[in-house]
Design a protein around this motif. Structure first.
Motif, PDB file in Angstrom:
ATOM      1  N   PHE A 160       0.856  -1.208   0.000  1.00 12.50           N
ATOM      2  CA  PHE A 160       0.000   0.000   0.000  1.00 12.50           C
ATOM      3  C   PHE A 160       0.885   1.248   0.000  1.00 12.50           C
ATOM      4  O   PHE A 160       0.717   2.140  -0.816  1.00 12.50           O
ATOM      5  CB  PHE A 160      -0.928   0.034   1.223  1.00 12.50           C
ATOM      6  N   PRO A 213      -6.247   0.897   7.305  1.00 12.89           N
ATOM      7  CA  PRO A 213      -4.860   0.464   7.543  1.00 12.89           C
ATOM      8  C   PRO A 213      -4.473   0.386   9.011  1.00 12.89           C
ATOM      9  O   PRO A 213      -3.679  -0.483   9.396  1.00 12.89           O
ATOM     10  CB  PRO A 213      -4.030   1.518   6.797  1.00 12.89           C
ATOM     11  N   GLY A 220     -10.984  -2.736   4.341  1.00 17.25           N
ATOM     12  CA  GLY A 220      -9.912  -1.873   3.827  1.00 17.25           C
ATOM     13  C   GLY A 220     -10.060  -0.407   4.192  1.00 17.25           C
ATOM     14  O   GLY A 220      -9.124   0.360   4.031  1.00 17.25           O
ATOM     15  N   LEU A 234      -8.578   2.542   2.101  1.00 18.99           N
ATOM     16  CA  LEU A 234      -7.803   1.829   1.076  1.00 18.99           C
ATOM     17  C   LEU A 234      -8.753   1.269   0.032  1.00 18.99           C
ATOM     18  O   LEU A 234      -8.430   1.188  -1.151  1.00 18.99           O
ATOM     19  CB  LEU A 234      -7.039   0.652   1.697  1.00 18.99           C
ATOM     20  N   MET A 235      -9.947   0.867   0.507  1.00 20.89           N
ATOM     21  CA  MET A 235     -10.946   0.290  -0.391  1.00 20.89           C
ATOM     22  C   MET A 235     -11.880   1.371  -0.936  1.00 20.89           C
ATOM     23  O   MET A 235     -11.996   1.552  -2.144  1.00 20.89           O
ATOM     24  CB  MET A 235     -11.752  -0.776   0.389  1.00 20.89           C
ATOM     25  N   LYS A 273      -7.892  -2.492  -6.132  1.00 18.79           N
ATOM     26  CA  LYS A 273      -8.492  -3.147  -4.949  1.00 18.79           C
ATOM     27  C   LYS A 273      -8.095  -4.619  -4.823  1.00 18.79           C
ATOM     28  O   LYS A 273      -8.264  -5.231  -3.767  1.00 18.79           O
ATOM     29  CB  LYS A 273     -10.013  -2.981  -4.968  1.00 18.79           C
ATOM     30  N   VAL A 327      -5.744  -4.945  -2.014  1.00 16.36           N
ATOM     31  CA  VAL A 327      -6.341  -4.882  -0.667  1.00 16.36           C
ATOM     32  C   VAL A 327      -6.919  -6.262  -0.334  1.00 16.36           C
ATOM     33  O   VAL A 327      -6.712  -6.803   0.763  1.00 16.36           O
ATOM     34  CB  VAL A 327      -7.439  -3.790  -0.599  1.00 16.36           C
ATOM     35  N   ARG A 350      -4.340  -8.882   0.510  1.00 17.95           N
ATOM     36  CA  ARG A 350      -3.837  -8.774   1.881  1.00 17.95           C
ATOM     37  C   ARG A 350      -4.870  -9.271   2.899  1.00 17.95           C
ATOM     38  O   ARG A 350      -4.534 -10.011   3.821  1.00 17.95           O
ATOM     39  CB  ARG A 350      -3.445  -7.323   2.149  1.00 17.95           C
ATOM     40  N   THR A 351      -6.119  -8.863   2.741  1.00 20.45           N
ATOM     41  CA  THR A 351      -7.106  -9.266   3.753  1.00 20.45           C
ATOM     42  C   THR A 351      -7.372 -10.777   3.666  1.00 20.45           C
ATOM     43  O   THR A 351      -7.623 -11.422   4.682  1.00 20.45           O
ATOM     44  CB  THR A 351      -8.404  -8.437   3.662  1.00 20.45           C
TER      45      THR A 351
END
Ligand code: FAD
Ligand code: SF4
Length: 494
Positions: free
Chosen positions: A101, A162, A188, A191-192, A202, A205, A208-209
């Protein structure tokens, strides 16, 4: 260090962006793929300056100088230069949970403090960071982390921006069971549903999640704390609760005809656009469209720039960006010396795209909107403005003074208010009886993160005020450390 003479041999070469007129035809990322050979060369420019400032993260004149995460920049630049990606990655992950990010969207205060920058263009620290983490993903080195032993402690993190993600990841690493509550349908935070897809795709994101889920962290989406979950439920079911709810109340412009149709907060405009893009590639029409409209964005910052870029992709007729402050100088002034965060004029990606398309810079400086005009359908049609000049009062504080006779009228069918945020959701804070500070953020000391309520902590924009992703990650990490210490009596978290 990198190569002894690297900074003399190689010029700064940033990772290139796609052509402005091409990229506005789609919502894909701006950046072209990373060229690994060039990145190794660029890492060679890091010159082992002895006392590096790039990783200091100090506040000078209200802005960060150096990396707020204290990323070990000279160390991983050296490893990158030598092609030792895996070691570079392990250094990078010691301080930064999500370099994918920051490597894309951080304004890189590290580069403003780079010693090479005193005489030459700085090292491309941000691009190098992205190259390291993306190599990590490509090679399969980034894997879910399941702690060998669980502590039996349960922690609720409210908000999946974040700060919430970093806090959850750190707490999970030391064996606590973490549940993240998120009121949106996707994780997110900004971030989302803030930063547009072209700036941060996206898929990164979600990548990562997904990893976090595989590591044992639970995400409960579409779940608004205070409405879907009560205070008592939270406090009785968890050993600690961390508020990472962001700073979501936008600054309004309460002038004549504000209630007219066609005037929106920037974050609503941006988030609806991303949601519709992800849900249906915009086929559901559940977004605010700028197509064939004259768009005016009020606010000259990064969010305003994201609005300009979004309006261009939606096919706006024209776009302008109003800024009340004067135009920044082209380079550092003597009042803004190295290693302070450089305050010179930057033309961001959306502004560059507008210039490429309309052959004109969308930004208008030292302008203040006095009222909106609307038609009989209650639709906004124009803005009445006045130019301002900035003077100092008796206490040395700057204030805007209107210039007589400078009134103008600008046509607009869509107005986007991008003037920042004034604090977190006050209803939720009142419901929890949380104390706030003088800026209406949740009151908690940095690096302690405790609030007035027992076992309730706060981190990120909700504590520090509207800020940056790099600070949100730092706050999440600090809060995790504080929670771990309070639960275990000791902590190994950095
Ligand atoms: C349009 C825009 C663009 C930006 N671009 C950049 C950029 O390029 N680079 C950069 O460094 N920074 C950027 N920022 C700033 C950055 O996004 C924020 O500083 C950062 O996201 C803050 O992280 P956070 O975790 O504190 O809060 P947020 O990211 O705001 O996350 C808070 C989360 O809490 C959730 N939440 C709130 N209340 C509840 C509740 N009651 N129950 C459950 N969940 C709740 C929200 O839905 C949200 O998901 C931008 C901000 C905006 C608005
Ligand atoms: S997180 Fe931001 S400030 Fe820190 S090294 Fe990366 S780009 Fe620089």
């Amino acid at each position: 260090m990198g190569k002894v003479t690297g900074f003399m041999e190689y010029n700064r070469q940033e990772s290139p962006y796609r052509d402005a007129l091409e990229r506005i035809k789609d919502w894909d990322e701006l950046y072209l793929p990373v060229n690994d050979e060039i990145r190794l060369e660029q890492a060679a420019r890091c010159m082992d300056c002895g006392t590096p400032f790039c990783h200091s993260g100090i506040i000078y004149n209200g802005l960060p100088s150096g990396c707020p995460l204290n990323n070990l920049i000279p160390e991983w630049n050296d490893l990158l230069f030598n092609g030792e990606y895996e070691d570079a990655l392990s250094r990078l992950l010691m301080t930064n949970n999500f370099p994918e990010f920051t490597g894309r969207v951080c304004p890189a205060p590290c580069e403003g403090a780079c010693t090479l920058g005193i005489t030459n263009p700085q090292v491309t620290i941000k691009n190098n960071e992205l190259a390291i983490i993306e190599m990590g993903f490509l090679k399969g080195w980034i894997k879910p982390f399941n702690p060998v032993k669980r502590t039996g402690k349960k922690i609720a993190v409210i908000g999946s921006g974040p700060s919430g993600l970093a806090c959850a990841e750190q707490l999970n690493k030391v064996g606590h069971l973490v549940t993240i509550y998120e009121k949106d349908d996707r994780p997110g935070g900004l971030l989302m549903y803030g930063i547009p897809n072209m700036k941060l795709d996206k898929k990164y994101v979600i990548r990562r999640t997904d990893l976090m889920i595989q590591s044992g962290i639970t995400f409960i989406l579409n779940s608004e704390v205070g409405k879907d979950i009560t205070k008592d439920e939270l406090l009785s079911n968890y050993d600690a609760v961390v508020f990472c709810i962001g700073s979501s109340t936008p600054r309004d412009l309460n002038i004549k005809n504000r209630e007219a149709k066609g005037i929106y907060f920037a974050v609503d405009y941006l988030s609806k656009n991303t949601k519709s893009l992800l849900d249906s590639s915009h086929k559901d029409n559940q977004y605010i469209s700028a197509k064939d409209k004259n768009v005016i964005v009020i606010g000259g910052g990064d969010t305003g720039n994201d609005c300009v870029a979004t309006a261009l992709r939606q096919g706006c007729k024209s776009v302008r960006q109003f800024e009340i402050m004067p135009e920044a100088p082209d380079e550092r002034t003597t009042e803004n010396p190295w290693p302070e965060f450089p305050r010179y004029k930057k033309t961001d990606y959306g502004q560059k795209e507008a210039i490429a398309l309309f052959k004109e810079d969308p930004r208008i400086y030292q302008i203040s909107t006095k009222s909106f005009e609307k038609n009989s359908d209650n639709q906004v049609t124009a803005l009445n403005t006045v130019n301002v000049e900035w003077s100092k009062d008796y206490d040395g504080r700057f204030f805007p003074r209107e210039i007589a006779g400078s009134n103008k009228n600008y046509q607009a069918d869509l107005v986007l208010l991008a003037m920042g945020f004034i604090g977190p959701d006050s209803e939720l804070i009142n419901y929890f009886e949380l104390e706030t500070d003088e800026r209406s953020n949740i009151k908690a000391t940095y690096q302690k993160h405790t609030t007035n309520i027992d076992k309730v902590f706060a981190a990120g924009d909700t504590r520090r005020g509207q800020s940056l992703i790099v600070w949100a990650i730092r706050e999440g990490r600090e809060a995790a450390k504080a929670v771990d210490l309070s639960l275990m009596g000791t902590t190994y978290l950095p």
